[in-house]
Design a protein around this motif. Sequence first.
Motif, PDB file in Angstrom:
ATOM      1  N   SER A   1     -22.338 -53.009  31.539  1.00 26.87           N
ATOM      2  CA  SER A   1     -23.053 -52.654  32.478  1.00 26.87           C
ATOM      3  C   SER A   1     -22.406 -52.450  33.887  1.00 26.87           C
ATOM      4  N   ALA A   2     -21.495 -53.249  33.969  1.00 27.53           N
ATOM      5  CA  ALA A   2     -20.762 -53.010  35.524  1.00 27.53           C
ATOM      6  C   ALA A   2     -19.851 -51.651  35.307  1.00 27.53           C
ATOM      7  N   LEU A   3     -19.179 -51.546  34.235  1.00 29.08           N
ATOM      8  CA  LEU A   3     -18.361 -50.580  33.909  1.00 29.08           C
ATOM      9  C   LEU A   3     -19.192 -49.062  33.968  1.00 29.08           C
ATOM     10  N   GLY A   4     -20.261 -49.197  33.423  1.00 21.57           N
ATOM     11  CA  GLY A   4     -21.077 -47.978  33.727  1.00 21.57           C
ATOM     12  C   GLY A   4     -21.503 -47.479  35.055  1.00 21.57           C
TER      13      GLY A   4
ATOM     14  N   LEU B   1     -18.644 -45.864  21.769  1.00 21.72           N
ATOM     15  CA  LEU B   1     -19.319 -47.336  21.348  1.00 21.72           C
ATOM     16  C   LEU B   1     -20.548 -47.422  20.488  1.00 21.72           C
ATOM     17  N   PRO B   2     -20.467 -48.624  20.241  1.00 23.69           N
ATOM     18  CA  PRO B   2     -21.845 -48.738  19.162  1.00 23.69           C
ATOM     19  C   PRO B   2     -23.048 -48.393  20.019  1.00 23.69           C
ATOM     20  N   GLU B   3     -24.155 -48.214  19.401  1.00 23.28           N
ATOM     21  CA  GLU B   3     -25.290 -47.809  19.912  1.00 23.28           C
ATOM     22  C   GLU B   3     -25.640 -48.394  20.942  1.00 23.28           C
ATOM     23  N   GLU B   4     -25.867 -49.589  20.857  1.00 26.82           N
ATOM     24  CA  GLU B   4     -26.352 -50.818  21.713  1.00 26.82           C
ATOM     25  C   GLU B   4     -25.500 -50.687  23.113  1.00 26.82           C
ATOM     26  N   GLY B   5     -23.947 -50.656  22.599  1.00 26.19           N
ATOM     27  CA  GLY B   5     -23.084 -50.587  24.023  1.00 26.19           C
ATOM     28  C   GLY B   5     -23.222 -49.054  24.774  1.00 26.19           C
ATOM     29  N   THR B   6     -23.550 -48.047  24.184  1.00 18.53           N
ATOM     30  CA  THR B   6     -23.859 -46.882  24.742  1.00 18.53           C
ATOM     31  C   THR B   6     -25.247 -47.184  25.686  1.00 18.53           C
ATOM     32  N   ARG B   7     -26.297 -47.703  25.124  1.00 18.54           N
ATOM     33  CA  ARG B   7     -27.379 -47.776  25.976  1.00 18.54           C
ATOM     34  C   ARG B   7     -26.945 -48.772  27.416  1.00 18.54           C
ATOM     35  N   VAL B   8     -26.249 -49.825  27.004  1.00 16.29           N
ATOM     36  CA  VAL B   8     -25.857 -50.628  28.243  1.00 16.29           C
ATOM     37  C   VAL B   8     -24.837 -49.895  29.318  1.00 16.29           C
ATOM     38  N   LEU B   9     -23.832 -49.206  28.744  1.00 18.05           N
ATOM     39  CA  LEU B   9     -23.045 -48.363  29.646  1.00 18.05           C
ATOM     40  C   LEU B   9     -23.798 -47.227  30.402  1.00 18.05           C
TER      41      LEU B   9
ATOM     42  N   GLY C   1     -27.050 -47.077  30.963  1.00 17.90           N
ATOM     43  CA  GLY C   1     -28.057 -47.423  31.683  1.00 17.90           C
ATOM     44  C   GLY C   1     -28.017 -47.538  32.700  1.00 17.90           C
ATOM     45  N   GLN C   2     -26.687 -47.567  33.472  1.00 15.28           N
ATOM     46  CA  GLN C   2     -26.545 -47.818  35.226  1.00 15.28           C
ATOM     47  C   GLN C   2     -26.125 -46.465  35.745  1.00 15.28           C
ATOM     48  N   ILE C   3     -26.870 -46.324  36.792  1.00 12.93           N
ATOM     49  CA  ILE C   3     -26.537 -45.193  37.429  1.00 12.93           C
ATOM     50  C   ILE C   3     -25.297 -45.510  38.412  1.00 12.93           C
ATOM     51  N   GLY C   4     -24.637 -44.496  38.743  1.00 11.45           N
ATOM     52  CA  GLY C   4     -23.146 -44.789  39.190  1.00 11.45           C
ATOM     53  C   GLY C   4     -23.142 -45.273  40.721  1.00 11.45           C
ATOM     54  N   THR C   5     -22.333 -46.141  40.974  1.00  7.80           N
ATOM     55  CA  THR C   5     -22.371 -46.796  42.585  1.00  7.80           C
ATOM     56  C   THR C   5     -21.548 -45.755  43.312  1.00  7.80           C
ATOM     57  N   GLY C   6     -21.801 -45.792  44.723  1.00  9.04           N
ATOM     58  CA  GLY C   6     -21.450 -44.789  45.626  1.00  9.04           C
ATOM     59  C   GLY C   6     -20.041 -45.166  45.941  1.00  9.04           C
ATOM     60  N   LYS C   7     -19.721 -46.573  45.804  1.00  5.57           N
ATOM     61  CA  LYS C   7     -18.210 -46.718  46.318  1.00  5.57           C
ATOM     62  C   LYS C   7     -17.521 -47.253  45.122  1.00  5.57           C
TER      63      LYS C   7
END
Length: 135
Positions: A31-34, A49-57, A59-65
């Motif tokens: 999640s943090a990497l995503g 990645l496995p399907e669940e890993g894809t969802r976790v990665l 599922g995060q919107i990119g951070t600004g910094k």
Amino acid sequence: MRWSDFVAKVRDRGQYPTVQEAERVSRIVLSALGGHLTGPERTELAVRLPEEGTRVLTGQIGTGKPLSGSQFVDSVAARIEGATPATARWDVSSVLSVVAELAGDDLLGRIIDRLPPGYALLFGRAQLAQLPQLV
């Protein structure tokens, strides 16, 4: 690779006592990497990645910094109850070393190039500094 296989590898690398702990750490780190990985490399990694890993990665919107490798570890430590920078570095490396295997050398090199300094070691790779050219 199935999600259960991914978690089993993380459990083995991190020497976690339970599958649940390895899965929790895997989700937090992915999640943090995503939130920090952008561009085509994020998409290419997601499909490996496995399907669940894809969802976790994804599922995060990119951070600004963008965060340095050290700041990334600190951000993961803040998400794990009772974590220290040392234990968070262990957790991050346990997950990202498995991610590195799935990514392969070419994609991993591009991922490391896209991220700020300090991530290569987290993926289990050396990051060579470029020396200035002498004229």
